[in-house]
Design a protein around this motif. Structure first.
Motif, PDB file in Angstrom:
ATOM      1  N   TYR A 193      90.740  58.385 -26.264  1.00 31.70           N
ATOM      2  CA  TYR A 193      90.934  57.655 -25.008  1.00 31.70           C
ATOM      3  C   TYR A 193      89.754  57.903 -24.073  1.00 31.70           C
ATOM      4  O   TYR A 193      89.186  56.961 -23.497  1.00 31.70           O
ATOM      5  CB  TYR A 193      92.239  58.078 -24.328  1.00 31.70           C
ATOM      6  CG  TYR A 193      92.393  57.488 -22.940  1.00 31.70           C
ATOM      7  CD1 TYR A 193      92.862  56.192 -22.771  1.00 31.70           C
ATOM      8  CD2 TYR A 193      92.045  58.233 -21.810  1.00 31.70           C
ATOM      9  CE1 TYR A 193      92.977  55.639 -21.494  1.00 31.70           C
ATOM     10  CE2 TYR A 193      92.164  57.690 -20.540  1.00 31.70           C
ATOM     11  CZ  TYR A 193      92.631  56.393 -20.384  1.00 31.70           C
ATOM     12  OH  TYR A 193      92.737  55.856 -19.129  1.00 31.70           O
ATOM     13  N   LEU A 194      89.376  59.159 -23.926  1.00 32.31           N
ATOM     14  CA  LEU A 194      88.281  59.483 -23.024  1.00 32.31           C
ATOM     15  C   LEU A 194      86.932  59.016 -23.569  1.00 32.31           C
ATOM     16  O   LEU A 194      86.016  58.724 -22.798  1.00 32.31           O
ATOM     17  CB  LEU A 194      88.262  60.988 -22.752  1.00 32.31           C
ATOM     18  CG  LEU A 194      89.437  61.456 -21.886  1.00 32.31           C
ATOM     19  CD1 LEU A 194      89.486  62.972 -21.824  1.00 32.31           C
ATOM     20  CD2 LEU A 194      89.348  60.879 -20.479  1.00 32.31           C
ATOM     21  N   HIS A 250      94.598  54.539 -14.227  1.00 34.30           N
ATOM     22  CA  HIS A 250      94.107  55.588 -15.117  1.00 34.30           C
ATOM     23  C   HIS A 250      95.143  56.688 -15.298  1.00 34.30           C
ATOM     24  O   HIS A 250      95.319  57.222 -16.405  1.00 34.30           O
ATOM     25  CB  HIS A 250      92.811  56.169 -14.548  1.00 34.30           C
ATOM     26  CG  HIS A 250      92.298  57.358 -15.286  1.00 34.30           C
ATOM     27  ND1 HIS A 250      92.229  57.423 -16.663  1.00 34.30           N
ATOM     28  CD2 HIS A 250      91.820  58.552 -14.831  1.00 34.30           C
ATOM     29  CE1 HIS A 250      91.732  58.607 -17.013  1.00 34.30           C
ATOM     30  NE2 HIS A 250      91.492  59.284 -15.923  1.00 34.30           N
ATOM     31  N   TYR A 283      86.891  55.499 -22.541  1.00 35.39           N
ATOM     32  CA  TYR A 283      86.859  55.531 -21.075  1.00 35.39           C
ATOM     33  C   TYR A 283      85.429  55.729 -20.574  1.00 35.39           C
ATOM     34  O   TYR A 283      84.939  54.966 -19.725  1.00 35.39           O
ATOM     35  CB  TYR A 283      87.776  56.674 -20.633  1.00 35.39           C
ATOM     36  CG  TYR A 283      87.896  56.956 -19.162  1.00 35.39           C
ATOM     37  CD1 TYR A 283      88.729  56.190 -18.351  1.00 35.39           C
ATOM     38  CD2 TYR A 283      87.245  58.043 -18.588  1.00 35.39           C
ATOM     39  CE1 TYR A 283      88.891  56.490 -17.012  1.00 35.39           C
ATOM     40  CE2 TYR A 283      87.404  58.343 -17.243  1.00 35.39           C
ATOM     41  CZ  TYR A 283      88.230  57.576 -16.461  1.00 35.39           C
ATOM     42  OH  TYR A 283      88.392  57.873 -15.141  1.00 35.39           O
ATOM     43  N   TYR A 284      84.734  56.709 -21.128  1.00 35.40           N
ATOM     44  CA  TYR A 284      83.379  56.989 -20.664  1.00 35.40           C
ATOM     45  C   TYR A 284      82.336  56.081 -21.300  1.00 35.40           C
ATOM     46  O   TYR A 284      81.273  55.856 -20.711  1.00 35.40           O
ATOM     47  CB  TYR A 284      83.044  58.463 -20.877  1.00 35.40           C
ATOM     48  CG  TYR A 284      83.740  59.347 -19.858  1.00 35.40           C
ATOM     49  CD1 TYR A 284      83.369  59.299 -18.517  1.00 35.40           C
ATOM     50  CD2 TYR A 284      84.781  60.188 -20.226  1.00 35.40           C
ATOM     51  CE1 TYR A 284      84.011  60.078 -17.573  1.00 35.40           C
ATOM     52  CE2 TYR A 284      85.427  60.973 -19.285  1.00 35.40           C
ATOM     53  CZ  TYR A 284      85.038  60.916 -17.959  1.00 35.40           C
ATOM     54  OH  TYR A 284      85.685  61.678 -17.029  1.00 35.40           O
ATOM     55  N   MET A 319      87.591  52.078 -16.435  1.00 35.87           N
ATOM     56  CA  MET A 319      86.446  52.874 -16.008  1.00 35.87           C
ATOM     57  C   MET A 319      85.180  52.032 -15.918  1.00 35.87           C
ATOM     58  O   MET A 319      84.344  52.250 -15.030  1.00 35.87           O
ATOM     59  CB  MET A 319      86.238  54.029 -16.990  1.00 35.87           C
ATOM     60  CG  MET A 319      85.201  55.031 -16.539  1.00 35.87           C
ATOM     61  SD  MET A 319      85.628  55.762 -14.938  1.00 35.87           S
ATOM     62  CE  MET A 319      84.610  57.234 -14.966  1.00 35.87           C
ATOM     63  N   SER A 359      96.334  57.306 -19.125  1.00 41.44           N
ATOM     64  CA  SER A 359      95.964  58.585 -19.736  1.00 41.44           C
ATOM     65  C   SER A 359      97.192  59.402 -20.109  1.00 41.44           C
ATOM     66  O   SER A 359      97.222  60.043 -21.166  1.00 41.44           O
ATOM     67  CB  SER A 359      95.060  59.376 -18.792  1.00 41.44           C
ATOM     68  OG  SER A 359      95.689  59.612 -17.550  1.00 41.44           O
ATOM     69  N   GLY A 386      91.365  51.988 -21.092  1.00 43.40           N
ATOM     70  CA  GLY A 386      90.487  53.013 -20.543  1.00 43.40           C
ATOM     71  C   GLY A 386      89.068  52.495 -20.373  1.00 43.40           C
ATOM     72  O   GLY A 386      88.418  52.733 -19.347  1.00 43.40           O
ATOM     73  N   TYR A 425      93.210  52.640 -25.436  1.00 38.86           N
ATOM     74  CA  TYR A 425      91.774  52.929 -25.436  1.00 38.86           C
ATOM     75  C   TYR A 425      91.001  51.771 -24.786  1.00 38.86           C
ATOM     76  O   TYR A 425      90.051  51.991 -24.029  1.00 38.86           O
ATOM     77  CB  TYR A 425      91.271  53.146 -26.860  1.00 38.86           C
ATOM     78  CG  TYR A 425      91.917  54.305 -27.588  1.00 38.86           C
ATOM     79  CD1 TYR A 425      92.528  55.354 -26.895  1.00 38.86           C
ATOM     80  CD2 TYR A 425      91.935  54.359 -28.981  1.00 38.86           C
ATOM     81  CE1 TYR A 425      93.124  56.404 -27.561  1.00 38.86           C
ATOM     82  CE2 TYR A 425      92.529  55.416 -29.649  1.00 38.86           C
ATOM     83  CZ  TYR A 425      93.124  56.433 -28.950  1.00 38.86           C
ATOM     84  OH  TYR A 425      93.709  57.478 -29.615  1.00 38.86           O
TER      85      TYR A 425
END
Length: 400
Positions: free
Chosen positions: A341-342, A319, A345-346, A226, A323, A222, A219
């Motif tokens: 994770y996302l 990535h 990431y974001y 990003m 991922s 990520g 995490y």
């Protein structure tokens, strides 16, 4: 489980390539237009970056729960609805009357887009056999890279010929077309098991994934990957449209052709990771990212472009590895693990993308590269931790 080389594998790859294309095209079409938006609404570069940051943070928060919703309603339905709704909102954004209206629509678009990325990763980990997962995930992420390129390039060209409003409206129509392709091609889930855990249990499942230190490391990676990527490409437009370069929006948009490097690296690095070990190859991608960022300091335009290419190559490769690794490390509840994770990431995109604007305002381009350098050092440390954890874990199959 579906094997590489079969017709079903090819259909899944095509559908998710189209889905990844739409996701990045819709989300990042405004990124090269930030100087235009800044001028149109008389706002600072940091404030213009909020048009991207509010979308990504809305995506991040929604992703925490959209995986649970897909457990109840099905992966295919959620992914299709996500593509259609986000494309419609993009079209409506072209008619926003003010900066606040645009921000609101971008928040709604982030919520709508959230259904695709988290669900797509879970769909792949459920349907594709483990030895082919790295390659399949790489194909999906290559769609992201080409979508990011197309969205940025098309929006730049249309802005020069018409306006930034016409550009984002066109991207919305393009997204609807890709959504139709996705719906027609994507095979139904074969290994999906419908569950309805409820909100309380969903939160408990999310928390359970945070107790795994290897997942926490992924995490963190990520977030760092990003965060650095979005920050660099958020502000390169300001750097190149200003003195001494004075490039047009079309030319700045065309520079995003370096995203094609991601199409190559996401699949190639995924294969290398499957063969030689994820932590080693992931460290190499971070080194490439750092080298690319350093190249952008040089005043020569061609060296800056080479640096952007190296940066994109390293990012998409890293990535792709990180991922796909999440679904393998998570013992159970892969949907929640991928959602987290996302989320990070974001969040990395939102926090770093806007925070980088303040560094750029105070320290110039060297502030952006300095932040990316710090992220790279942290990334190397996390890769080292993952490697140590891998050595301590006894497995029969070297999939990590």
């Amino acid at each position: 489980m579906i094997q590489q080389g079969t017709k079903t594998f090819r259909n899944i790859s095509l559908a998710l390539f189209a889905a990844g294309f739409v996701t990045f095209a819709l989300l990042y079409s405004l990124q090269p237009l930030m100087p235009e938006i800044s001028a149109a609404f008389d706002i600072t570069p940091a404030h213009s970056s909020l048009t991207l940051s509010v979308s990504t943070v809305a995506m991040a928060i929604t992703m925490l729960f959209i995986g649970t919703l897909s457990d109840a309603l099905g992966r295919r339905f959620i992914m299709t609805a996500s593509l259609v709704l986000s494309s419609i909102i993009a079209f409506l954004s072209a008619f926003s009357q003010g900066y606040a209206d645009l921000l609101l629509l971008r928040v709604l678009q982030g919520v709508a887009l959230a259904g695709l990325p988290a669900t797509a990763m879970t769909y792949l980990s459920e349907e594709i056999e483990p030895v082919s997962l790295g390659y399949a995930m790489g194909l999906y992420i290559s769609g992201n890279s080409i979508g990011g390129l197309a969205g940025r390039f098309i929006s730049g060209v249309i802005t020069d010929w018409f306006s930034w409003r016409a550009a984002i409206g066109f991207i919305g129509v393009l997204g609807l077309c890709a959504a139709v392709v996705f719906w027609l091609v994507i095979p139904p889930s074969r290994n999906f098991i419908k569950t309805s855990p409820g909100l309380t249990k969903a939160l408990a499942l999310l928390w359970s994934q945070c107790r795994n230190p290897r997942l926490l490391s992924l995490y963190g990676l990520g977030f760092l990957l990003m965060g650095g990527f979005v920050t660099l490409f958020n502000y390169i437009g300001f750097e190149l449209t200003g003195a001494p370069y004075h490039l047009s929006q079309s030319l700045v948009g065309s520079l995003f052709v370096v995203y094609l490097m991601g199409t190559v690296s996401s699949t190639w690095m995924g294969r290398l990771a499957d063969r030689y070990g994820r932590s080693h190859v992931l460290s190499i991608t971070i080194a490439i990212i750092l080298a690319g960022a350093i190249c952008t300091i040089h005043p020569a335009l061609w060296i800056k472009i080479v640096g952007l290419g190296l940066f994109a190559f390293g990012f998409f490769g890293g990535h792709s590895i990180a991922s796909s690794w999440v679904g393998l490390v998570a013992d159970n509840h892969k949907s929640q693990a991928n959602a987290l994770y996302l989320f990070f990431y974001y969040v990395g995109s939102s926090v770093s993308g806007t925070g980088g604007g303040y560094l750029y305002s105070h320290f110039g381009w060297i502030g952006i590269v300095g932040m990316i350098g710090a992220y790279a050092v942290a990334g190397f440390a996390l890769c080292r931790f993952l490697l140590m954890g891998q050595k301590q874990q006894t497995t029969d199959t070297p999939i990590y």
